[in-house]
Write an enzyme that holds these catalytic residues in place. Sequence first.
Site, PDB file in Angstrom:
ATOM      1  N   GLY A  97       0.843  -1.191   0.000  1.00 29.50           N
ATOM      2  CA  GLY A  97       0.000   0.000   0.000  1.00 29.50           C
ATOM      3  C   GLY A  97       0.878   1.241   0.000  1.00 29.50           C
ATOM      4  O   GLY A  97       0.779   2.085  -0.861  1.00 29.50           O
ATOM      5  N   PHE A  98       1.765   1.305   1.011  1.00 26.30           N
ATOM      6  CA  PHE A  98       2.726   2.415   1.128  1.00 26.30           C
ATOM      7  C   PHE A  98       2.019   3.759   1.226  1.00 26.30           C
ATOM      8  O   PHE A  98       2.588   4.788   0.882  1.00 26.30           O
ATOM      9  CB  PHE A  98       3.731   2.383  -0.032  1.00 26.30           C
ATOM     10  N   THR A 149       3.327  -6.036   6.344  1.00 25.66           N
ATOM     11  CA  THR A 149       4.088  -5.495   7.460  1.00 25.66           C
ATOM     12  C   THR A 149       4.296  -6.523   8.553  1.00 25.66           C
ATOM     13  O   THR A 149       5.110  -6.307   9.446  1.00 25.66           O
ATOM     14  CB  THR A 149       3.316  -4.302   8.028  1.00 25.66           C
ATOM     15  N   ILE A 170      11.176  -4.353  19.560  1.00 24.46           N
ATOM     16  CA  ILE A 170      11.035  -5.038  18.275  1.00 24.46           C
ATOM     17  C   ILE A 170      10.200  -6.289  18.509  1.00 24.46           C
ATOM     18  O   ILE A 170      10.564  -7.142  19.314  1.00 24.46           O
ATOM     19  CB  ILE A 170      12.427  -5.369  17.693  1.00 24.46           C
ATOM     20  N   ASN A 195       9.078  -8.676  16.271  1.00 26.73           N
ATOM     21  CA  ASN A 195       9.480  -9.896  15.564  1.00 26.73           C
ATOM     22  C   ASN A 195      10.771  -9.564  14.811  1.00 26.73           C
ATOM     23  O   ASN A 195      10.775  -8.747  13.892  1.00 26.73           O
ATOM     24  CB  ASN A 195       8.379 -10.342  14.590  1.00 26.73           C
ATOM     25  N   THR A 246      10.507 -10.186  10.773  1.00 27.58           N
ATOM     26  CA  THR A 246       9.686  -9.275   9.965  1.00 27.58           C
ATOM     27  C   THR A 246      10.136  -7.827  10.150  1.00 27.58           C
ATOM     28  O   THR A 246      10.042  -7.021   9.226  1.00 27.58           O
ATOM     29  CB  THR A 246       8.189  -9.416  10.307  1.00 27.58           C
ATOM     30  N   GLY A 259       7.485   1.038  10.071  1.00 33.84           N
ATOM     31  CA  GLY A 259       7.121   1.013   8.649  1.00 33.84           C
ATOM     32  C   GLY A 259       7.816   2.077   7.835  1.00 33.84           C
ATOM     33  O   GLY A 259       8.048   1.904   6.651  1.00 33.84           O
ATOM     34  N   GLU A 260       8.124   3.184   8.439  1.00 31.89           N
ATOM     35  CA  GLU A 260       8.601   4.315   7.647  1.00 31.89           C
ATOM     36  C   GLU A 260      10.039   4.727   7.939  1.00 31.89           C
ATOM     37  O   GLU A 260      10.694   5.318   7.100  1.00 31.89           O
ATOM     38  CB  GLU A 260       7.700   5.544   7.841  1.00 31.89           C
TER      39      GLU A 260
END
Lengths: 213, 328, 740
Positions: free
Chosen positions: C240-241, C469, C630, C632, C635, C705-706
């Site tokens: 998606g981003f 994600t 963190i 995981n 991932t 994510g970013e």
Amino acid sequence: MSDKSPGDLSVSRREFVGTAVAGGAATVLPAYGQVTEPSPELVACTLTINGQREDIQVDPRVTLLDLLRERLHLTGTKKGCDHGQCGACTVLVDGKRINSCLTLAVMHEGSKITTIEGLAEGSNLHPMQAAFIEFDGFQCGYCTPGQICSAVALLDELKAGAPSAVTPNVAEVRAIEVTDDEIRERMSGNICRCGAYPNIVAAVRAVQSRSNA
Amino acid sequence: MRQFTYTCPKTIEEALKAHTSEAAFIGGGTNLVDLMKMGVERPARLININRLPLTSIEEHEGGVRVGALVSNSDAAAHAFIRERYPVLSEAILAGASQQLRNMATMGGNLLQRTRCYYFYDPSYKECNKRTPGTGCAAKQGFNRIHAILGASEACIAVHPSDMCVALSALDAVVQVTGPKGDRSIPFREFHRLPGSMPQIDTNLRPGELITYIDIPPITYARRSTYLKVRDRNSYAFALVSVAAILDLDSGGTLRQARIALGGVAHKPWRATKAEGLLAGKKVNERIVREAAEAELANAKAYRHNSFKVELAQRSIVRAVIAAGEKNA
Amino acid sequence: MPELIGKPLDRIDGRLKVTGGAPYAYEHQVPNAVYATLIVSSIAKGRIVSMETRRAERTPSVLLVMTHLNAPKLPQLEGQPKKPPTGRVVQVLQDEVVRYANQPIGLVVAESLEAAIEAAHLVEVKYAAEQPELELESRLSQAAAPQKVGGAQDPSATHRGDMQAGMAEADARIEHVYSTPFEVHNPMEPHATIAVWDAPDHLTLYDATQGVFTDRARVAQLLGLQAENVHVISPYLGGGFGSKGPVWSHVILAAMAAKQVNRPVKLAVTRPQMFGMLGFRSQTRQAMAAGAKRDGTLTALSHDTVCHTSTFDEFVESASLPSRMLYATPNNSTSHKLIRSDIGTPSFMRAPGESVGTYGLEAAMDELAYELKMDPLELRLKNYAETDPEKNLPWSSKSLRECYRMGAERFGWSKRSPEPRSMRRGNALVGWGMATSEYPTRRSPSNASARLNADGTFSVDAGTQDLGTGTYTIMTQIAADSFGVAANRVKFRLGDTLLPQTPVSGGSQTAASTGSAVYLAAQALREKLIQTAISDARSPLSGESAQDVALENGRLFSRKDPSKGETFQALLARGGQPYLEAQASAKPGPEKERYSMYAFGAQFVEVHVDADLGQIKVARMVGCFGAGRILNAKTARSQLMGGMVWGISLALYEEAHTDYRLGRWVNNNLAEYHVPTNADVGQIEVLWVDEKDDHINPLGAKGIGEIGITGAGAAIANAVFHATGKRVRDLPITLDKVIA
């Protein structure tokens, strides 16, 4: 496929599908114009897909990708660009990887086609599928079936000694030395927007070296 | 995609007979299907030629004869081609992706159409190549990927193939057959410059079919290189590419250089001026640079592609020097 | 039971994804569905004069050709408050006005996809075209300040101290303009929707969306439905981003068409159509000024951004934000201005603001370091902000110093030869560059539920999304730890509005928001299980105190006497209940007022630049991040790495090329819109600092994510300068700019 989606809300989904079907097929056209063009002339074609013979009658405009996804419901093969620019639709045709979006279904009379759904043997994943999980060679998973099909073919190409754009001295015909750069170049027809490339290289390398061990 | 009728002939005769004015032959389909999806090509009849017996690679008159339906990947990996004409393997492998090379045929590669944005998308109204007389949007538009050599007022598109650049340097011959019989077209005459008729890419006549590509014997063809300069490291069209093949005598003097450029013109551009200047010279950077400058002296750049002029010169230097360091 | 949180568990959804069994939006098998395809405008500004649809309508199997002339009117479109940034102005065939290129202007529905596409091709459109305006640089005088910027609705401009005085007292100064291009998200899965009217007032959407609930709310509003009568399903998302955050026009059009033909309608936006109507990153023009004392102490720093918005809606690429908080400078000034252009509405794209903003700031810092003849890392350390200099708040946690140290050490930064063009390998100039990463930590209210089933397994639900994600996996880990069971005893469901309400997956907030809710729901169920046991006279644990009861391996037992206990099944069976369930809500607390909350990081890059041809290759990158807990390790590493790859793309490849005359992006395809291929990505190492943050949320997770893309663009650009001595201030750094 016996695997159940972790997000599968099967009960509620079935309920609404039932009501949707009841709606039936009222069409808006041809209320304002009669259909004057002829319907497409269907072409008979026989293909073997994941070991299963498929006799189809198909509009010759249908691409192999749309045949798989929309008619045979093999949606594991993905449509990312529909123009041969991303590799998400990669399948194996007679053992070779191709972009299924740029080829017509009718052109594959007699072909043996393997899609992502045909790689595992029963519940045993193909080593490449297992390696993609182990090395986290994907995130969103949309390019993944294409990446895996591509990687499976890549190993055969390496075994056959086929060179790539980064193979040093193409003029010397000899076994390919498998480097990360070789894998990167050979996997470059599969775009991954999540940026999983280093993990994809690791997965391919692992399967390659294990198969040689 | 427009509706079309589909046939799959087994012989060349049947294929030729099946051809009508709105028909198209389809081989690998990598370009034609794409253009049909875009609405640029709208054939009423599609003739699948993949069953024709044109899939072999054979030694021929001291050189090699490659069937028009040999896939790009099979040609690139073929031991005979790798050993005798490595520049061809390199050029093929520099293009597209393995998936596309597996599909694309040798004949089809010759007939690839330009990647000019304004040609490829019919929603642009101006394109003389797609619709003669409508103008050329690229001249005033975004033209970073466009031609610097041999363009015309009517069209500044470039030919997208890598393989054809090598075939040009190798002086290949294209064998064709058609309603009026067989003929041979020297590679340099196969593709056209746009002139006033950019809608016609090649000198292939309507209904003609490419059958073979013949590459003559070249004893020194291993002293060669294919250099591709592009915006990313793989899976991208060339900004500039160079195929260079050098015939050096034992003292290091050039008897002949064969240099062809990609990404700069409507056809693979044979750098004859540079070749002429290099003949009889010892290869060094200065000499090659002078030859490259001469070749590009008449280059005409547009708003976004002026960098190609310098890039082409530097690429020629890099490629010729690299070829010279190889053993024949 | 060893703790699962943090462990590198394989993706829960991995098996489905590698076998092709995970259904993405367009792939749900809905009986009787028909195919829709969009018609989009080929001009950027003007009016539609006519649309000749007869040939299209006569195409066999075509059911509907919908244009502004026959589309149902949606009176509810006007005058409704929309909630940006997910609520966007849509173009759904309500008028003849063309506002941007690739705007939807029609739609064809047919029994077959092939017929729909061909019919769409046959529609002839006549326009009255006007000259579009999309240039930034030539229209700077039109720029106007927006009210607020960024995800936290920060002020558009800030000033502290005296910028002029700060520049005056500096020993070294730089003033430069940096620019970044139009970029398009291009997730691999094109946007797609299947719209099914189950009843005249009830709509089900299989939609590729980053927010099932924001999707539901906006669709309901635009179509005049009750929110509970819109059911959105999105179990898998092909990336998606940001682009699948808002509800864009195609979703509404699919629903309108499905109503018209009284059949389920499948609509996928084609790759070329994805350039314009689905959001994108605006160009930015960033004017930077910085001054420092000889020892590197910053005396002044300013960052003024100008970017585009559409003529009909507003979004700000908040690129100046990093310069407010990253360095401790007494004199600081930042601003944002917008220019209205004939484009679709820009939107949030991976690390909105910060991705390109850290480029401007960190490239300027690099230039200042050279001005000072100082190591770029040393300059950053010299101006390390111990507290948030803008908000005057302590950091909830900050491990940036440790990130610099670990990253530099792993990379070998100390061996860098400072002079540009001083490192070479064959034809390649070698360059090393570094930059700082930062991204704010936020969360939104979220809900979750947890249930113990009769068979001793757990079901955990939250409506949220997994964009790739790792949501399925981390939520499973979070829940499993609370119950003391293995991951395979927990089934986590997401991506459905029938599940507990959750926020949009954007702004790196899913782990912090929904992760916290899942954690609280699981803890609540755990408490409930314990209470049920200890308060039941028939339980072996009757009368134990709650804190003495532990959960492990599918049973509850006494810590004092582990033999005393019972299985979950026994507990349920005795009570005669089919299940036990708990719900929880997590929402932001007072932490925002007390702390400034950010993830930080440091990135180090080696590039190889062909000395003659200008081709650039990223040979290796090391990124080290302090991003809270963190969840995981596997991932997380992938997600941070993916962000870094986006940094490569930002620095070297991506640009939607504009034909300004026509107002169109000419390279609207994946052959010419370059994102990195596998061959473009060298070795990437991801490190992190074990960071414990008790303030941000119950989980202590900051969201990852970013942050990976932030700073990466600058680090690469700085490495290119170090390699070549040429400073390119206009991304992407393509070879023509290097050899110019």
